[in-house]
Write a protein that holds these residues in place. Structure first.
Motif, mmCIF file in Angstrom:
data_model
loop_
_atom_site.group_PDB
_atom_site.id
_atom_site.type_symbol
_atom_site.label_atom_id
_atom_site.label_comp_id
_atom_site.label_asym_id
_atom_site.label_seq_id
_atom_site.Cartn_x
_atom_site.Cartn_y
_atom_site.Cartn_z
ATOM 1 N N LEU A 1 6.677 12.370 -10.713
ATOM 2 C CA LEU A 1 5.472 11.654 -9.878
ATOM 3 C C LEU A 1 5.627 12.253 -8.456
ATOM 4 O O LEU A 1 4.306 12.123 -8.110
ATOM 5 C CB LEU A 1 5.720 10.009 -9.871
ATOM 6 C CG LEU A 1 5.626 9.847 -11.513
ATOM 7 C CD1 LEU A 1 5.780 8.134 -11.387
ATOM 8 C CD2 LEU A 1 4.313 9.931 -12.043
ATOM 9 N N MET A 2 6.556 12.333 -7.863
ATOM 10 C CA MET A 2 6.567 12.994 -6.639
ATOM 11 C C MET A 2 5.912 14.471 -6.566
ATOM 12 O O MET A 2 5.143 14.734 -5.774
ATOM 13 C CB MET A 2 7.997 12.962 -5.943
ATOM 14 C CG MET A 2 8.502 11.614 -5.461
ATOM 15 S SD MET A 2 10.302 11.737 -5.204
ATOM 16 C CE MET A 2 10.455 13.141 -4.146
ATOM 17 N N THR B 1 0.838 -1.203 -0.005
ATOM 18 C CA THR B 1 -0.051 -0.038 -0.016
ATOM 19 C C THR B 1 0.919 1.291 -0.137
ATOM 20 O O THR B 1 1.296 1.527 1.039
ATOM 21 C CB THR B 1 -1.073 -0.138 1.256
ATOM 22 O OG1 THR B 1 -1.350 -1.315 1.489
ATOM 23 C CG2 THR B 1 -1.948 1.066 1.052
ATOM 24 N N ASP B 2 1.174 1.845 -1.201
ATOM 25 C CA ASP B 2 2.286 2.701 -1.393
ATOM 26 C C ASP B 2 1.992 4.268 -1.337
ATOM 27 O O ASP B 2 2.443 5.154 -1.796
ATOM 28 C CB ASP B 2 3.231 2.510 -2.588
ATOM 29 C CG ASP B 2 2.234 2.548 -3.818
ATOM 30 O OD1 ASP B 2 0.953 2.963 -3.523
ATOM 31 O OD2 ASP B 2 2.740 2.231 -4.914
ATOM 32 N N ASN B 3 0.502 4.452 -0.650
ATOM 33 C CA ASN B 3 0.043 5.672 -0.593
ATOM 34 C C ASN B 3 -0.564 5.812 0.933
ATOM 35 O O ASN B 3 -1.333 4.979 1.070
ATOM 36 C CB ASN B 3 -0.743 6.186 -1.755
ATOM 37 C CG ASN B 3 -2.368 5.804 -1.538
ATOM 38 O OD1 ASN B 3 -2.956 6.063 -0.987
ATOM 39 N ND2 ASN B 3 -2.399 4.788 -2.551
ATOM 40 N N ARG C 1 -0.155 6.829 -17.402
ATOM 41 C CA ARG C 1 0.162 5.447 -17.259
ATOM 42 C C ARG C 1 1.435 5.740 -16.167
ATOM 43 O O ARG C 1 1.494 4.397 -15.426
ATOM 44 C CB ARG C 1 0.940 5.106 -18.703
ATOM 45 C CG ARG C 1 -0.148 4.781 -19.747
ATOM 46 C CD ARG C 1 0.334 4.503 -21.080
ATOM 47 N NE ARG C 1 -0.522 4.239 -21.881
ATOM 48 C CZ ARG C 1 -0.340 4.076 -23.228
ATOM 49 N NH1 ARG C 1 0.870 4.383 -23.855
ATOM 50 N NH2 ARG C 1 -1.454 4.015 -24.249
ATOM 51 N N SER C 2 2.314 6.381 -16.249
ATOM 52 C CA SER C 2 3.199 6.392 -15.288
ATOM 53 C C SER C 2 2.869 6.477 -13.833
ATOM 54 O O SER C 2 3.386 5.782 -13.288
ATOM 55 C CB SER C 2 4.172 7.631 -15.599
ATOM 56 O OG SER C 2 4.768 7.558 -16.885
ATOM 57 N N PHE C 3 1.878 7.223 -13.663
ATOM 58 C CA PHE C 3 1.363 7.507 -12.141
ATOM 59 C C PHE C 3 0.662 6.165 -11.723
ATOM 60 O O PHE C 3 0.916 5.598 -10.600
ATOM 61 C CB PHE C 3 0.177 8.654 -12.154
ATOM 62 C CG PHE C 3 -0.106 9.111 -10.948
ATOM 63 C CD1 PHE C 3 0.425 10.183 -10.386
ATOM 64 C CD2 PHE C 3 -0.971 8.370 -10.137
ATOM 65 C CE1 PHE C 3 0.285 10.768 -9.073
ATOM 66 C CE2 PHE C 3 -1.574 8.827 -8.821
ATOM 67 C CZ PHE C 3 -0.777 9.951 -8.271
ATOM 68 N N LYS C 4 -0.129 5.474 -12.685
ATOM 69 C CA LYS C 4 -0.879 4.460 -12.473
ATOM 70 C C LYS C 4 0.171 3.007 -12.004
ATOM 71 O O LYS C 4 -0.024 2.436 -11.136
ATOM 72 C CB LYS C 4 -1.618 3.866 -13.623
ATOM 73 C CG LYS C 4 -2.362 2.783 -13.355
ATOM 74 C CD LYS C 4 -3.778 2.682 -12.200
ATOM 75 C CE LYS C 4 -4.560 1.541 -12.061
ATOM 76 N NZ LYS C 4 -5.232 0.940 -13.626
ATOM 77 N N LYS C 5 1.160 3.254 -12.856
ATOM 78 C CA LYS C 5 2.209 2.040 -12.664
ATOM 79 C C LYS C 5 3.141 2.379 -11.413
ATOM 80 O O LYS C 5 3.245 1.281 -10.754
ATOM 81 C CB LYS C 5 3.330 2.068 -13.871
ATOM 82 C CG LYS C 5 4.265 0.905 -13.765
ATOM 83 C CD LYS C 5 5.141 1.070 -15.024
ATOM 84 C CE LYS C 5 6.347 0.212 -14.988
ATOM 85 N NZ LYS C 5 7.384 0.207 -15.986
ATOM 86 N N GLU C 6 3.289 3.411 -10.919
ATOM 87 C CA GLU C 6 4.054 3.567 -9.689
ATOM 88 C C GLU C 6 3.125 3.467 -8.581
ATOM 89 O O GLU C 6 3.683 2.927 -7.587
ATOM 90 C CB GLU C 6 4.664 5.126 -9.833
ATOM 91 C CG GLU C 6 5.609 5.485 -8.603
ATOM 92 C CD GLU C 6 6.923 5.011 -8.737
ATOM 93 O OE1 GLU C 6 7.495 4.947 -7.700
ATOM 94 O OE2 GLU C 6 7.179 4.345 -9.697
ATOM 95 N N TYR C 7 1.932 3.920 -8.676
ATOM 96 C CA TYR C 7 0.974 4.147 -7.230
ATOM 97 C C TYR C 7 -0.011 3.157 -7.284
ATOM 98 O O TYR C 7 -0.541 2.910 -6.041
ATOM 99 C CB TYR C 7 0.850 5.439 -7.103
ATOM 100 C CG TYR C 7 1.896 6.441 -6.942
ATOM 101 C CD1 TYR C 7 2.896 6.262 -6.156
ATOM 102 C CD2 TYR C 7 2.077 7.529 -7.821
ATOM 103 C CE1 TYR C 7 3.805 7.143 -5.964
ATOM 104 C CE2 TYR C 7 3.113 8.366 -7.982
ATOM 105 C CZ TYR C 7 4.074 8.291 -6.860
ATOM 106 O OH TYR C 7 5.226 9.283 -6.890
#
Length: 314
Positions: free
Chosen positions: A255-256, A16-18, A285-291
């Motif tokens: 993204l940060m 759970t990274d957020n 796509r980048s946001f969804k992949k990272e978080y």
């Protein structure tokens, strides 16, 4: 709840990274305080390499000596030293220098700390100073060192407890700890922790260039021209020092910044543009992949959680 261990809590954090989803799990599903207390010995397998998250983090060194990196600087820290890490700050434990290494870590969200802050005593004041450029390291000695270690040890022992009154004692110790940290930090004129400069300050200058140009298109060739280095040389040094590639680092920084803007209420399209993404699709796509969530879901969840928390404590 007795079957829960700090190892399982670490696994929940890993998955759970957020902080939005994690606070919900900790508070509503597990019924624990939305402040996580962990103890690490030697090098932990969780959060290897450069990483960032939505937590406020307090890392305290009880035994041993380690090398720790925060953004573009590395620090050698030992017993009595504490590293204070604001949300969305890249950091990593680089290596253990002296064993045994025992580190106590607090991770908590803004809502938890704000619930105890007052107009006169902002518990997050120290993190605001660090986010503006102050050193993230503070050292405790003598009676202060003994007292903060006692508080952290009590919190660590009570974190998974469901005994009557233990949650209130836990919260009380958290308040005491944060008051000590803020008072000690604000009384310091300068920090005595040893800073290690990166090789010829190449990595430091690279990260500074990326930070200064995060809203623009950035290429490795642009950075190489700035530092008068070949792409292969720069890429090798950066990878060797940070454990990640320059392109991966740029994406993480973008993204940060995006999460920070979304938490402030910036629209998704504006966030995408201000973070330097060439188009919304690549940002999405980048946001969804990272978080693991879409930018829209993240923004809505953060807004709903904040409003719910405010109503509960109004």
């Amino acid at each position: 709840m007795k079957n829960f261990t700090t190892k399982l809590i670490e696994e929940i954090i890993q998955e759970t990274d957020n902080i939005i989803a994690l606070e919900t799990i900790i508070r509503e599903d597990l019924h624990f305080p939305p402040c996580i207390t962990l103890t690490k010995n030697e090098v932990g397998v969780i959060f290897g390499g450069f990483h960032h998250h939505d937590f406020y983090e307090v890392l305290y060194i009880e035994e041993g000596k380690v090398e720790y990196a925060v953004d573009d600087k590395k620090y050698i820290i030992g017993p009595g030293d504490s590293v204070l890490i604001p949300p969305s700050t890249l950091h990593q434990l680089c290596r253990v220098i002296e064993k045994p290494s025992r580190r106590i870590i607090l991770k908590f969200g803004i809502n938890y700390a704000d619930s105890f802050s007052t107009a006169n005593s902002n518990l997050l004041q120290v993190f605001e100073l660090i986010a503006s450029g102050y050193s993230p390291v503070i050292n405790f000695t003598g009676a202060h060192k003994k007292r903060i270690e006692q508080n952290l040890e009590i919190m660590n022992n009570l974190f998974l407890s469901t005994e009557y009154g233990d949650d209130l004692i836990y919260n009380e110790r958290f308040i005491q700890t944060m008051l000590m940290i803020n008072k000690e930090y604000l009384s310091l004129s300068e920090n005595d922790s040893q800073i290690i400069n990166h090789e010829n300050q190449i990595v430091s200058k690279t990260i500074q260039y990326i930070t200064n140009n995060i809203s623009s298109k950035i290429s490795i060739n642009d950075i190489c021209k700035e530092l008068s280095l070949s792409p292969s040389r720069l890429s090798h040094i950066f990878k060797e020092e940070t454990g990640t590639s320059i392109l991966q680092f740029i994406i993480k920084k973008r993204l940060m910044f995006a999460k920070e803007l979304l938490r402030k209420g910036t629209s998704i399209i504006q966030t995408s543009e201000q973070c330097g993404f060439q188009d919304y699709t690549s940002f999405f796509r980048s946001f969804k992949k990272e978080y693991g969530v879409t930018p829209k879901s993240y923004s809505l969840e953060f807004t709903n959680l904040s409003e719910s928390f405010k109503k509960k404590h109004s």
